[in-house]
Design an enzyme around this catalytic site. Structure first.
Site, PDB file in Angstrom:
ATOM      1  CE1 TYR A   1      -5.076  -1.678   4.434  1.00 21.82           C
ATOM      2  CE2 TYR A   1      -3.805   0.304   3.983  1.00 21.82           C
ATOM      3  CZ  TYR A   1      -4.481  -0.816   3.532  1.00 21.82           C
ATOM      4  OH  TYR A   1      -4.562  -1.075   2.176  1.00 21.82           O
TER       5      TYR A   1
ATOM      6  CB  SER B   1      -0.858  -0.009   1.266  1.00 22.01           C
ATOM      7  OG  SER B   1      -1.451   1.260   1.485  1.00 22.01           O
TER       8      SER B   1
HETATM    9  P1  NAP Z   1     -11.781  -5.068  -1.321  1.00 23.83           P
HETATM   10  O1  NAP Z   1     -12.621  -4.906  -2.554  1.00 23.83           O
HETATM   11  O2  NAP Z   1     -12.369  -4.817   0.009  1.00 23.83           O
HETATM   12  O3  NAP Z   1     -11.083  -6.490  -1.383  1.00 23.83           O
HETATM   13  C1  NAP Z   1     -10.504  -7.103  -0.268  1.00 23.83           C
HETATM   14  C2  NAP Z   1     -10.553  -8.577  -0.483  1.00 23.83           C
HETATM   15  O4  NAP Z   1      -9.974  -9.229   0.669  1.00 23.83           O
HETATM   16  C3  NAP Z   1     -11.984  -9.093  -0.615  1.00 23.83           C
HETATM   17  O5  NAP Z   1     -12.014 -10.143  -1.514  1.00 23.83           O
HETATM   18  C4  NAP Z   1     -12.241  -9.585   0.798  1.00 23.83           C
HETATM   19  O6  NAP Z   1     -13.273 -10.524   0.897  1.00 23.83           O
HETATM   20  C5  NAP Z   1     -10.907 -10.196   1.126  1.00 23.83           C
HETATM   21  N1  NAP Z   1     -10.801 -10.466   2.557  1.00 23.83           N
HETATM   22  C6  NAP Z   1     -10.816  -9.568   3.564  1.00 23.83           C
HETATM   23  N2  NAP Z   1     -10.784 -10.224   4.744  1.00 23.83           N
HETATM   24  C7  NAP Z   1     -10.747 -11.546   4.467  1.00 23.83           C
HETATM   25  C8  NAP Z   1     -10.732 -12.726   5.256  1.00 23.83           C
HETATM   26  N3  NAP Z   1     -10.735 -12.685   6.593  1.00 23.83           N
HETATM   27  N4  NAP Z   1     -10.703 -13.918   4.624  1.00 23.83           N
HETATM   28  C9  NAP Z   1     -10.720 -13.992   3.283  1.00 23.83           C
HETATM   29  N5  NAP Z   1     -10.755 -12.913   2.469  1.00 23.83           N
HETATM   30  C10 NAP Z   1     -10.767 -11.712   3.060  1.00 23.83           C
HETATM   31  O7  NAP Z   1     -10.577  -4.053  -1.394  1.00 23.83           O
HETATM   32  P2  NAP Z   1      -9.338  -3.906  -2.393  1.00 23.83           P
HETATM   33  O8  NAP Z   1      -9.042  -2.471  -2.421  1.00 23.83           O
HETATM   34  O9  NAP Z   1      -9.536  -4.657  -3.658  1.00 23.83           O
HETATM   35  O10 NAP Z   1      -8.200  -4.597  -1.501  1.00 23.83           O
HETATM   36  C11 NAP Z   1      -7.332  -5.608  -1.988  1.00 23.83           C
HETATM   37  C12 NAP Z   1      -5.954  -5.397  -1.388  1.00 23.83           C
HETATM   38  O11 NAP Z   1      -5.422  -4.177  -1.892  1.00 23.83           O
HETATM   39  C13 NAP Z   1      -5.935  -5.269   0.134  1.00 23.83           C
HETATM   40  O12 NAP Z   1      -4.809  -5.920   0.649  1.00 23.83           O
HETATM   41  C14 NAP Z   1      -5.842  -3.762   0.339  1.00 23.83           C
HETATM   42  O13 NAP Z   1      -5.260  -3.449   1.568  1.00 23.83           O
HETATM   43  C15 NAP Z   1      -4.943  -3.410  -0.811  1.00 23.83           C
HETATM   44  N6  NAP Z   1      -4.920  -2.001  -1.192  1.00 23.83           N
HETATM   45  C16 NAP Z   1      -6.014  -1.372  -1.692  1.00 23.83           C
HETATM   46  C17 NAP Z   1      -5.930  -0.036  -2.070  1.00 23.83           C
HETATM   47  C18 NAP Z   1      -7.088   0.724  -2.636  1.00 23.83           C
HETATM   48  O14 NAP Z   1      -6.960   1.929  -2.875  1.00 23.83           O
HETATM   49  N7  NAP Z   1      -8.222   0.112  -2.878  1.00 23.83           N
HETATM   50  C19 NAP Z   1      -4.733   0.644  -1.934  1.00 23.83           C
HETATM   51  C20 NAP Z   1      -3.633  -0.031  -1.419  1.00 23.83           C
HETATM   52  C21 NAP Z   1      -3.732  -1.355  -1.076  1.00 23.83           C
HETATM   53  P3  NAP Z   1     -14.739 -10.051   1.405  1.00 23.83           P
HETATM   54  O15 NAP Z   1     -15.419  -9.499   0.200  1.00 23.83           O
HETATM   55  O16 NAP Z   1     -15.320 -11.307   1.926  1.00 23.83           O
HETATM   56  O17 NAP Z   1     -14.532  -9.006   2.472  1.00 23.83           O
END
Ligand code: NAP
Length: 251
Positions: free
Chosen positions: A156, A143
Site C-alpha cells: 500500500y 494517502s
Molecule cells: P472503502 O470504503 O473500502 O472504498 C474503496 C472503494 O474501492 C470501494 O468502492 C471498493 O469497492 C472499491 N474497489 C476496491 N477494489 C476494487 C476493484 N477491484 N474494482 C472496483 N472497485 C474496487 O475505503 P475508502 O477509505 O473509502 O477508500 C477510498 C480510497 O481512499 C482508496 O484509494 C483508499 O486507499 C484511499 N484512502 C483511504 C483512507 C482512509 O483513511 N479511509 C486514507 C487514505 C487513502 P468494493 O466495495 O466492491 O470493495
C-alpha cells in the site's frame, strides 16, 4: 474572471463510489452540478440514489478494476452516458496488511495493480478525450502513506507513493494541453478501509493522539478538496498532493 466551483455541464467519472470516500466525492460533484458516472464491482445503489436526488444524471458502470482489462469499456460507457469525461476521480483502492517478513507476492500484486496500475491506465484512457477538448481534471486519491511508510502495509505504501509519481508525471505532460492532474491525500477517515485499525484499541488511541484536530475524518471531509480540484478554481494547480488530514502531517 470570477472564481467558480460550479461543475454544471461537466461529466465526472468516479471509481469505487459505492461507499466511503468515493461515495462522498461522487455526491459532492453532483451537488456542484456535474453529471456523474460511478465505476466499480459492487452495486452502488445508495450513491446512484444520492446523485439522482441532486437532479443530476447518474450512470452506473460495472467493472472490476483489479486489472486494466475493463479500462477501455469503462471510458466508452462513461462517454456514452455522460457525453464526455471532463473529470476523473481515481478513488478505488484496497489495502492488505501483514508482517513484513510474511508479506506475500499476491498481496503485493493485488494492491499495486488496483491502486496504481489501473489508476494510470484509466487516466491515460480518459486523458485522450481531455487532450482533444483541451481541458480536463484528474484527481487521484493518494494517502498519508504517499509520504510515510506505515506499519504492515508495504504494498500500500509503495502504491500510494507511486501515485505521487504518476500524478506529477501526468501533470507535466498534460499541463500544456489544459489538463490538470492532482491528488488528495486523506488522513485517517472512517471507512471500510480503516475499520480494522479503528477496532484496534491501541492503534486507535495512538492515531487519535497524533491528529491535531482530535478526531478521525469523515468521507465528507474529503469532498470539498475534490470539488476544488475538479473545478475552474484550481486551473493553475497541477502536480500537487493535497493532504486533508486534520493536521497529521503538520506534527
Ligand atoms: P472503502 O470504503 O473500502 O472504498 C474503496 C472503494 O474501492 C470501494 O468502492 C471498493 O469497492 C472499491 N474497489 C476496491 N477494489 C476494487 C476493484 N477491484 N474494482 C472496483 N472497485 C474496487 O475505503 P475508502 O477509505 O473509502 O477508500 C477510498 C480510497 O481512499 C482508496 O484509494 C483508499 O486507499 C484511499 N484512502 C483511504 C483512507 C482512509 O483513511 N479511509 C486514507 C487514505 C487513502 P468494493 O466495495 O466492491 O470493495
Amino acid at each position: 474572471m470570477a472564481i467558480s466551483f460550479d461543475l454544471t455541464g461537466k461529466g465526472a467519472l468516479v471509481t469505487g463510489a459505492n461507499t466511503g470516500i468515493g461515495q462522498a466525492i461522487a455526491v459532492a460533484l453532483a451537488e456542484a452540478g456535474a453529471d456523474v458516472a460511478v465505476a466499480g464491482r459492487s452495486e452502488p445503489t445508495e450513491t446512484l440514489g444520492a446523485i439522482a436526488a441532486t437532479g443530476r444524471k447518474a450512470v452506473n458502470i460495472k467493472a472490476d478494476l483489479s486489472s486494466i482489462e475493463p479500462v477501455g469499456r469503462v471510458i466508452d460507457e462513461a462517454v456514452a452516458g455522460l457525453g464526455k469525461v471532463d473529470i476523473l476521480v481515481n478513488n478505488a483502492g484496497i489495502i492488505r496488511r501483514d508482517d513484513l517478513l510474511e508479506f506475500s507476492e499476491e498481496d503485493w500484486d493485488a494492491v499495486i495493480d488496483t491502486n496504481l496500475k489501473t489508476l494510470f491506465f484509466l487516466s491515460q484512457a480518459a486523458a485522450r478525450g481531455m487532450v482533444e477538448r483541451e481541458g480536463g481534471k484528474i484527481v487521484n486519491i493518494a494517502s498519508l502513506l504517499t509520504f510515510q511508510g506505515g506499519i504492515r502495509v508495504p504494498s500500500y505504501a509503495a502504491a500510494k507513493s507511486g501515485v505521487s509519481g504518476v500524478t506529477k508525471a501526468m501533470a507535466n505532460e498534460l499541463a500544456p494541453k489544459g489538463v490538470q492532474v492532482n491528488a488528495i491525500a486523506p488522513g485517517y477517515i472512517t471507512t471500510n478501509n480503516t475499520a480494522a485499525l479503528a477496532a484496534d484499541e491501541t492503534r486507535n488511541r495512538q492515531i487519535l493522539e497524533r491528529i491535531p484536530t482530535g478526531r478521525w475524518g469523515r468521507p465528507e471531509d474529503i469532498a470539498g478538496a475534490a470539488v476544488f480540484l475538479a473545478s475552474q478554481a484550481s486551473d493553475y494547480v497541477t502536480g500537487q498532493i493535497l493532504a486533508v488530514d486534520g493536521g497529521w502531517l503538520a506534527r
